[in-house]
Each structure stands twice: as structure tokens, then as C-alpha cells.
Design an enzyme around this catalytic site. Structure first.
Site, short mmCIF file in Angstrom:
data_model
loop_
_atom_site.label_atom_id
_atom_site.label_comp_id
_atom_site.label_asym_id
_atom_site.label_seq_id
_atom_site.Cartn_x
_atom_site.Cartn_y
_atom_site.Cartn_z
N ASP A 112 0.85 -1.19 0.00
CA ASP A 112 0.00 0.00 0.00
C ASP A 112 0.88 1.24 0.00
O ASP A 112 2.02 1.20 0.49
CB ASP A 112 -0.91 0.02 1.23
CG ASP A 112 -2.05 -0.98 1.13
OD1 ASP A 112 -2.46 -1.30 0.00
OD2 ASP A 112 -2.53 -1.43 2.18
N ASP A 128 -6.90 -1.14 -4.74
CA ASP A 128 -7.98 -0.79 -3.81
C ASP A 128 -8.90 0.27 -4.42
O ASP A 128 -10.12 0.18 -4.34
CB ASP A 128 -7.41 -0.24 -2.50
CG ASP A 128 -6.54 -1.24 -1.76
OD1 ASP A 128 -6.74 -2.46 -1.93
OD2 ASP A 128 -5.65 -0.79 -1.01
#
Length: 153
Positions: A112, A128
Site C-alpha cells: 500500500d 484498492d
């Protein structure tokens, strides 16, 4: 139909390319400001979902992703020609699911990087975002285009 799978492939490539760049250029848990007060890049490893929910449940994510990808592909092939917005939403969802699945298979976690500095929100990645956009597009389809809306069972 090819264009929707092509879009998914482009999103997956962008997701994996940026993740590779982040891992190569930003140390784990380090942050680089992109737009002060708005956006930073922070290299994180996430073994769960948003907010690290179900952290460490790798096999759960493998199974749920494979089921989701199968359903999405089935819907694209059988229902995708009925409405472009529905197919577009499915292609974004497909890309997001596969993008994070590749990380889990290859690394055992998801990389991330996007940190919104103006709000307390989980750090996320392109996959995402793609999933989120796909869900929003499907909801828009259901609200504005689905011929079944307004009918009762």
C-alpha cells in the site's frame, strides 16, 4: 468485451508498476510528501484488508479473490454486453481483485502507498481504488440503468 478486459489489464499493470517503484524507491514505513497537506506516498505492507481487517488470513483472501474473479468474469461474459456501465464497473473490480491477489501470491502481503494527509483514512493502492470505483459504477448502474429497479417482488 475485449476492451473491458484490456482496461483491467492496464489497471493491473499500473498497479503493479507503481508497487514495484514504491518498493524500489521508498523504504518500508517511510513517507514522501507528494502534495503537502493532501497526499503522501507511504510504503506499507498489509496482510489484511482495509484497516488491516483479517490480518494474516492469506488463504481466506486467496479463496475469496478466486471466487470473486470467477463471478466477475462470468458476469462480464454473460451480462457485460447489456450495459457499458455495468461492464466497466466489473472490469474495475476485476483489476482491483487481481492486482492485490498478485501481491498476496508473490509477496505474502499487499503493498500500500497512498496516504491522504487531510483525513484519517487507511493507506491504499491502485487496486484498492479500482475496486472502489468498480463498486461505485455498479451502484450507479443499478440506480440509473437497471430495468428491474422500481419493481416489487
Amino acid at each position: 468485451m475485449v476492451q473491458y478486459f484490456g482496461l483491467a489489464i492496464l489497471i493491473i499493470c499500473a498497479d503493479q508498476g507503481l508497487k514495484y517503484w514504491i518498493v524500489s524507491n521508498i523504504s518500508l514505513n517511510q513517507t514522501q510528501t507528494v502534495v503537502p497537506g493532501l497526499l503522501s506516498l507511504t510504503h506499507l505492507r498489509n496482510t489484511g484488508a482495509a484497516w488491516s481487517i483479517l490480518e494474516g488470513q492469506r488463504w481466506f483472501f486467496y479463496v475469496i479473490t478466486l471466487v470473486a474473479v470467477a463471478i466477475i468474469c462470468y458476469l462480464l461474459f454473460t451480462q457485460g454486453k447489456k450495459n457499458w456501465l455495468f461492464a466497466l464497473g466489473l472490469s474495475f473490480m476485476l483489476a482491483g481483485a487481481i492486482g492485490n491477489f498478485i501481491d498476496r501470491l508473490r509477496l505474502g502481503y499487499v503493498v500500500d502507498m497512498f496516504q491522504l494527509d487531510f483525513i484519517n483514512f487507511p493507506i491504499f493502492n491502485i487496486a484498492d481504488s479500482s475496486l472502489t470505483i468498480g463498486v461505485i459504477l455498479i451502484f450507479c448502474y443499478l440506480i440509473f440503468f437497471d430495468e428491474k429497479r422500481g419493481t416489487t417482488a
